[in-house]
Design an enzyme around this catalytic site. Structure first.
Site, mmCIF file in Angstrom:
data_model
loop_
_atom_site.group_PDB
_atom_site.id
_atom_site.type_symbol
_atom_site.label_atom_id
_atom_site.label_comp_id
_atom_site.label_asym_id
_atom_site.label_seq_id
_atom_site.Cartn_x
_atom_site.Cartn_y
_atom_site.Cartn_z
ATOM 1 N N THR A 56 0.734 -1.177 0.143
ATOM 2 C CA THR A 56 -0.001 -0.268 0.100
ATOM 3 C C THR A 56 0.929 1.299 -0.034
ATOM 4 O OG1 THR A 56 -0.284 -0.241 2.549
ATOM 5 C CG2 THR A 56 -2.080 -1.064 0.925
ATOM 6 N N THR A 82 0.172 -1.261 9.334
ATOM 7 C CA THR A 82 -0.462 -2.368 8.896
ATOM 8 C C THR A 82 0.415 -3.154 8.048
ATOM 9 O OG1 THR A 82 -2.755 -1.587 8.395
ATOM 10 C CG2 THR A 82 -1.590 -1.855 6.394
ATOM 11 N N GLU A 96 6.923 4.958 7.178
ATOM 12 C CA GLU A 96 6.193 6.199 6.295
ATOM 13 C C GLU A 96 7.324 7.385 6.912
ATOM 14 O OE1 GLU A 96 1.792 4.715 5.649
ATOM 15 O OE2 GLU A 96 2.276 5.961 7.281
ATOM 16 N N ASN A 100 0.002 10.426 5.706
ATOM 17 C CA ASN A 100 -1.376 10.054 6.181
ATOM 18 C C ASN A 100 -2.227 11.247 6.481
ATOM 19 O OD1 ASN A 100 -0.971 7.188 7.535
ATOM 20 N ND2 ASN A 100 1.122 8.162 8.039
#
Length: 408
Positions: free
Chosen positions: A162, A199, A280, A403
């Site tokens: 993702t 995740t 991230e 995000n």
């Protein structure tokens, strides 16, 4: 969903050349679940006799695929098995629609592949709270089944991403009773990474013969010192799934083999580290070593308190050897600590000891260590023999960029 424009500076140079694991075949397809113009569904089909073990998120809001997988583990292993994963939509917090989607997919995989529906395991990763357009996946199952190939594990790793900036893979080959056993695994994960599990989706395959109960015990034990020792942002996903499949194709019984367990641990730790390296917005990979705690459990509590502290992580991003923030994190963790017994090191530099800054400390030495991409922070509590090592990354503005518009 936020667009990832560059590969993490902590990424490996390339995807590793993973060996073929006999007994498992892969296929991928672009189904348009959420993304356009990229593969987003992976199917793996495993030979009859494959043992399947798994560990999953402990979230109270677990996704429908996680609940389905948990219900199916431990069943008979005489028939073939299948794993189907989609990215872009997590099929979480979708009520009875989520259950319907899982059932439609597993039944369709069973019809097309000949795998019993109770041996079809699914996972979904991506946006929470939106119904999964499972019909788009079902329409592609024939194409997936026709494309199955033992040499497509890298394609599988790419299809499950993702916000990942690179596909993740690791492997090992180990001698058991004079015969070679192969292990290969893939993972996805970049944000919403914290233990229980972190995740994150992980699929590991071996051609060894291992009974399901033994495989499950081994996986659970090794998870505690690998995937449950990493954190990117302290947030636990609704969808975390780690599955270990032993196809038995080699004919080599690895149950009880310490060599096999060690090799599997190395593969799991490699994948776990890659997840952190793809955190991230990450620019620093950080190992936190805690020793001298009252117990191993206390050591891990302290380590995770340091690793999850936004103040520690932003100091690391700014290359600031602010040892006071480490002291703060230890003090708030809730585990036993004594200020006057505490010592802290940044790399090889002794920063603090006996409840105060070390008399030999020079800030420029610690600052030099903080400029590297791979950092070590060591803490000794001086209380006992408990120890733990955890891994994290820094917290940069890149995390906010990714995000703040994840769903757009």
């Amino acid at each position: 969903m936020a667009t990832i424009t560059s590969v993490s500076p902590l990424a490996p140079e390339s995807f590793p050349d993973l060996p073929v694991v006999n007994g498992v075949r892969f296929a991928t397809v672009a189904a348009g679940v959420r993304y356009q113009g990229r593969t987003d569904v992976m199917l793996a089909v495993l030979d009859p006799g494959t043992s399947v073990a798994g560990v999953f998120t402990k979230s109270a809001t677990r996704s429908a695929p996680v609940l389905d997988c948990q219900a199916k583990l431990g069943g008979a292993a005489d028939g073939p098995a299948a794993i189907l994963v989609n990215s872009g939509n997590s099929n979480a917090f979708t009520g009875h629609y989520g259950q319907t989607s899982v059932r439609e997919i597993t039944d369709a995989v069973a019809r097309i592949s000949g795998v019993a529906s109770e041996r079809v395991f699914t996972a979904s990763t991506g946006v929470i709270g939106e119904p999964l357009p499972h019909d788009r996946i079902v329409q592609k199952l024939g194409e997936l089944n026709d494309a199955l190939d033992a040499d497509r594990i890298e394609d599988a790793a790419q299809a499950i991403m993702t916000t990942d900036t690179f596909a993740k893979g690791a492997s090992a080959q180990v001698e058991v009773d004079g015969q070679t056993v192969t292990i290969a695994g893939i993972a996805k994960g970049s944000g919403m990474i914290a233990p229980d599990m972190a995740t994150m989706l992980v699929y590991i395959f071996t051609d060894a013969v291992v009974a399901q109960n033994s495989l499950q015990t081994l996986l659970s034990e090794l998870t505690d010192t690998t995937f449950n020792c990493i954190t990117v942002d302290s947030d636990t996903s609704t969808s975390d799934s780690l599955m270990l499949c032993a196809t038995s194709a080699s004919g080599v019984n690895a149950g009880g083999s310490s060599a096999f367990a060690n090799a599997l641990h190395d593969v799991m730790l490699d994948l776990a580290h890659q997840v952190v390296r793809d955190g991230e917005g990450a620019t620093k990979f950080v190992e936190i070593r805690v020793t001298g705690a009252a117990s191993d459990a206390d050591a891990k509590i302290h380590g995770m308190a340091i690793a999850n502290s936004p103040l520690v992580k932003t100091a690391i991003a700014g290359e600031d050897p602010n040892w006071g923030r480490v002291v703060m994190a230890i003090g708030k963790s809730g585990a036993a600590a004594d200020r006057d017994l505490l010592s802290i090191r940044f790399g090889e530099t002794l920063v603090a000891e006996n409840g105060w800054v070390s008399p030999d400390y020079r800030e420029e030495d610690a600052a030099a260590h903080m400029k590297g991409q791979s950092l070590v922070i060591s803490v000794d509590l001086g209380l006992g023999k408990g120890n733990a090592t955890v891994w994290t990354c820094d917290l940069t503005h890149g995390y906010i960029d990714i995000n703040s518009d994840y769903r757009s």
